[in-house]
Design an enzyme around this catalytic site. Structure first.
Site, PDB file in Angstrom:
ATOM      1  N   SER A  57      -1.862  -2.296   8.379  1.00  0.00           N
ATOM      2  CA  SER A  57      -2.789  -2.517   9.643  1.00  0.00           C
ATOM      3  C   SER A  57      -3.933  -2.925   9.099  1.00  0.00           C
ATOM      4  O   SER A  57      -4.341  -2.952   8.003  1.00  0.00           O
ATOM      5  CB  SER A  57      -2.865  -1.282  10.148  1.00  0.00           C
ATOM      6  OG  SER A  57      -3.258  -0.188   9.393  1.00  0.00           O
ATOM      7  N   CYS A  91      -7.808   6.797   2.591  1.00  0.00           N
ATOM      8  CA  CYS A  91      -8.439   8.144   3.082  1.00  0.00           C
ATOM      9  C   CYS A  91      -9.444   8.723   2.056  1.00  0.00           C
ATOM     10  O   CYS A  91     -10.124   9.757   2.751  1.00  0.00           O
ATOM     11  CB  CYS A  91      -7.187   9.007   3.338  1.00  0.00           C
ATOM     12  SG  CYS A  91      -6.093   9.230   1.831  1.00  0.00           S
ATOM     13  N   THR A 100       0.917  -1.144   0.075  1.00  0.00           N
ATOM     14  CA  THR A 100       0.119   0.045  -0.028  1.00  0.00           C
ATOM     15  C   THR A 100       0.913   1.357  -0.005  1.00  0.00           C
ATOM     16  O   THR A 100       1.809   1.246  -0.830  1.00  0.00           O
ATOM     17  CB  THR A 100      -1.119   0.019   1.155  1.00  0.00           C
ATOM     18  OG1 THR A 100      -1.742  -1.299   1.176  1.00  0.00           O
ATOM     19  CG2 THR A 100      -2.197   1.157   1.000  1.00  0.00           C
ATOM     20  N   HIS A 101       0.836   2.254   0.904  1.00  0.00           N
ATOM     21  CA  HIS A 101       1.566   3.359   0.811  1.00  0.00           C
ATOM     22  C   HIS A 101       3.040   3.195   0.981  1.00  0.00           C
ATOM     23  O   HIS A 101       3.865   3.465   0.226  1.00  0.00           O
ATOM     24  CB  HIS A 101       1.074   4.225   1.788  1.00  0.00           C
ATOM     25  CG  HIS A 101      -0.538   4.542   1.785  1.00  0.00           C
ATOM     26  ND1 HIS A 101      -0.936   4.999   0.592  1.00  0.00           N
ATOM     27  CD2 HIS A 101      -1.480   4.563   2.711  1.00  0.00           C
ATOM     28  CE1 HIS A 101      -2.343   5.393   0.832  1.00  0.00           C
ATOM     29  NE2 HIS A 101      -2.595   4.883   1.849  1.00  0.00           N
TER      30      HIS A 101
END
Length: 456
Positions: free
Chosen positions: A116, A45, A12-13
């Site tokens: 997470s 987000c 992901t990021h």
């Protein structure tokens, strides 16, 4: 010379940032990415924006793809779950979720960016249909689909994600209940004088606030769909529930092999190295150095993840660029208000045992001779004995949120209120007053410090 074999778990990021930068810095390296999902680099987000219709196509919330990584020479194994990691032998075992095939993979360097996962409490009814999570692309699509037929929606958790979803659902015409075990919304990010305004806004829009209440169970109908949320203080009807309680790090693969916080967040040094040689970690799977307290903390933010992932690449072969730590700087727009914060709130500072004072300014953000002007509230929290700034918050219908980025720099550099008073800021009537709002806060802090010295 044998090319470097790099394995990356999670994309992901932090993972995307690490992969892209490693590929550019070390074009000869063999990079293999293991991702258990069917997509990468999703900007979670943006889920509330998608739910509310601001972003029409969820596909626009992706900023990379396996094809783009392949153009950099990266092998991305989608729908591949890493089952175990042996950091001493430098081996991992993975399973192809499409075929069931299992295999081993050797690495020279391991990058753990496993991110997470939402906290899912153990309680009756948690597995009922229409009790939803909010984290990834598939969750976003499911929420939108289920919301079409839902009239009453309960959101559990009044952090950023929960508040943004509440706003989106309300704007879609839903009856919304917001439940949180704290006695006010956005407790982690803002002090009471700010959250009071947000709560008034939400209630004015018809949102029911069930604060200071803990969810204990969910009840459903004969079709297995949720109908009621039960808390320790009451019960609330709901056709759909979205859980936004928080996140915990996905780090079971390295448990017992590297140093971690009690919640499982991996400890890394200023070069993103874990306690095990050749094993790096970044993003939501990690603890970060929190500058306002000088301690490690778990602060899962996309901004932290991208910075940390980039630093993994810079420090992969030797320590080169240090991580500067974080102030947990963040912002949110709720209806007409632009809100941002950095560092410690007064509430958090006092809870941490710090002796702090604060300056709170309410003013019009630009001269009253201008055709229009908006009220702004700025609060700066600082150590009472030294004047060192540890936190700041701002709220206005005018977008002044960039001021909090400036305050983040101040905290990172351990600036005092005395110094803030005389920092060089421009003045232009379109944007501000001759004494910049931040200067004003510094000047008031100076006065408070002087008053303290006079009483000693």
């Amino acid at each position: 010379m044998k090319p470097l074999n790099i394995a990356v778990i999670g994309c992901t990021h932090a993972g995307t940032a690490a992969i892209v930068n490693i590929a550019k810095l070390y074009p000869e390296a063999v990079i293999t990415v293991f991702e258990r999902n069917d997509n990468i680099s999703f900007l979670s987000c943006g889920i509330a924006l998608h739910v509310g219709g601001v972003v029409q196509r969820a596909e626009e919330l992706f900023y990379s793809s396996p094809t783009q990584l392949a153009e950099l020479g990266v092998t991305t194994l989608m729908r591949h779950d890493v089952l175990s990691v042996d950091t001493d032998a430098k081996l991992l075992r993975a399973r192809n979720l499409e075929t069931g095939e299992e295999f081993q993979h050797h690495f020279d360097k391991l990058v753990v960016t496993t991110g997470s996962w939402p906290i899912i409490p153990k309680m009756d009814g948690i597995h009922l249909d229409n009790v939803m999570l909010c984290k990834n692309y598939n969750h976003a699509q499911a929420i939108i689909e289920k919301a079409k037929d839902a009239r009453r929606i309960a959101v559990v958790g009044a952090g950023y994600i929960g508040i943004e979803l509440v706003e989106a659902f309300e704007m879609l015409g839903k009856e919304v209940t917001l439940i949180d075990n704290m006695d006010r919304v956005l407790y982690k990010y803002l002090d009471k004088e700010f959250t009071d305004v947000t709560e008034q806004d939400l209630q004015a829009k018809g949102v029911e606030l069930a604060l200071g209440q803990t969810v204990q169970s969910f009840a459903g109908n004969e079709k297995g769909k949720v109908t009621t949320v039960m808390t320790n203080k009451g019960q609330y009807e709901a056709d759909m529930v979205v859980l936004c309680i928080g996140f915990r790090p996905n780090t079971e693969l390295l448990k017992g092999q590297v140093d971690m916080l009690p919640n499982g967040a991996i400890m890394v040094d200023e070069y993103m190295r874990t306690s095990k040689a050749d094993v790096f970690a970044a993003g939501d799977s990690c603890a970060v150095h929190y500058n306002p307290t000088g301690e490690h903390a778990y602060i899962p933010l996309a901004t932290n993840a991208v910075r940390m992932g980039t630093l993994v690449a810079r420090n992969l072969l030797e320590p080169t660029v240090k991580y500067l730590g974080t102030q947990a700087t963040s912002g949110i727009k709720i209806y007409d208000y632009n809100i941002a914060s950095t560092g410690l709130t007064e509430t958090a500072a006092l809870a941490a045992g710090l002796n702090v004072k604060n300056v709170t300014i309410e003013d019009n953000y630009r001269p009253e001779f201008m055709p229009t002007y908006e009220k702004v509230t700025l609060k700066v929290v600082y150590k009472a004995d030294t004047g060192v700034i540890v936190g700041a918050q701002i709220m206005s219908k005018a977008d002044l949120t960039q001021s909090i980025n400036t305050m983040s720099v101040c905290i990172q550099n351990k600036m005092t209120m005395d110094e803030l008073a005389f920092v060089d800021f421009f003045f232009q009537p379109h944007y501000n007053k001759p004494w910049n709002l931040l200067n004003q806060a510094g000047l008031q802090g100076e006065v408070q410090q002087a008053e303290k010295l006079q009483t000693i």
